[in-house]
Motif scaffolding. Sequence first.
Motif, PDB file in Angstrom:
ATOM      1  N   LEU A 155       0.781  -1.235   0.000  1.00  0.00           N
ATOM      2  CA  LEU A 155       0.000   0.000   0.000  1.00  0.00           C
ATOM      3  C   LEU A 155       0.814   1.287   0.000  1.00  0.00           C
ATOM      4  O   LEU A 155       0.347   2.297  -0.531  1.00  0.00           O
ATOM      5  CB  LEU A 155      -0.952   0.013   1.200  1.00  0.00           C
ATOM      6  CG  LEU A 155      -2.070  -1.026   1.177  1.00  0.00           C
ATOM      7  CD1 LEU A 155      -2.894  -0.951   2.458  1.00  0.00           C
ATOM      8  CD2 LEU A 155      -2.960  -0.847  -0.042  1.00  0.00           C
ATOM      9  N   ASP A 156       2.014   1.306   0.584  1.00  0.00           N
ATOM     10  CA  ASP A 156       2.765   2.557   0.717  1.00  0.00           C
ATOM     11  C   ASP A 156       3.103   3.126  -0.665  1.00  0.00           C
ATOM     12  O   ASP A 156       3.781   2.499  -1.469  1.00  0.00           O
ATOM     13  CB  ASP A 156       4.047   2.344   1.521  1.00  0.00           C
ATOM     14  CG  ASP A 156       4.754   3.653   1.827  1.00  0.00           C
ATOM     15  OD1 ASP A 156       4.065   4.677   1.989  1.00  0.00           O
ATOM     16  OD2 ASP A 156       5.995   3.654   1.898  1.00  0.00           O
ATOM     17  N   GLY A 157       2.606   4.312  -0.923  1.00  0.00           N
ATOM     18  CA  GLY A 157       2.872   4.990  -2.187  1.00  0.00           C
ATOM     19  C   GLY A 157       1.990   4.555  -3.341  1.00  0.00           C
ATOM     20  O   GLY A 157       2.061   5.125  -4.424  1.00  0.00           O
ATOM     21  N   ALA A 158       1.134   3.583  -3.120  1.00  0.00           N
ATOM     22  CA  ALA A 158       0.270   3.077  -4.188  1.00  0.00           C
ATOM     23  C   ALA A 158      -0.924   3.996  -4.392  1.00  0.00           C
ATOM     24  O   ALA A 158      -1.485   4.524  -3.440  1.00  0.00           O
ATOM     25  CB  ALA A 158      -0.210   1.671  -3.859  1.00  0.00           C
ATOM     26  N   THR A 159      -1.288   4.180  -5.654  1.00  0.00           N
ATOM     27  CA  THR A 159      -2.508   4.900  -5.998  1.00  0.00           C
ATOM     28  C   THR A 159      -3.455   3.898  -6.637  1.00  0.00           C
ATOM     29  O   THR A 159      -3.137   3.317  -7.673  1.00  0.00           O
ATOM     30  CB  THR A 159      -2.223   6.067  -6.955  1.00  0.00           C
ATOM     31  OG1 THR A 159      -1.311   6.966  -6.322  1.00  0.00           O
ATOM     32  CG2 THR A 159      -3.512   6.810  -7.306  1.00  0.00           C
TER      33      THR A 159
END
Length: 76
Positions: free
Chosen positions: A17-21
């Motif tokens: 999830l970190d940095g995911a769009t």
Amino acid sequence: MFYVQSPMKKDFFVELLDGATIQEVTYKFEKMEGMKIYFSYTGDVDVERAIRVAKDHIKTTDYGKVLYYIVMPVEN
């Protein structure tokens, strides 16, 4: 802000999830406390929608199909 609570594979959730769009919601890892992994998000959605998008994305992975975890909003 919301958290993912899982006894195992905490790094998996951060990497996923970190940095995911995803569906116009961008997630940022904030901190880890015990079994809780905290994320903030940006996008024109409320916390319930951000959680639903994250859970749906987690479920598409091999680990997401078999790990025990919960995703909950942070109480103010």
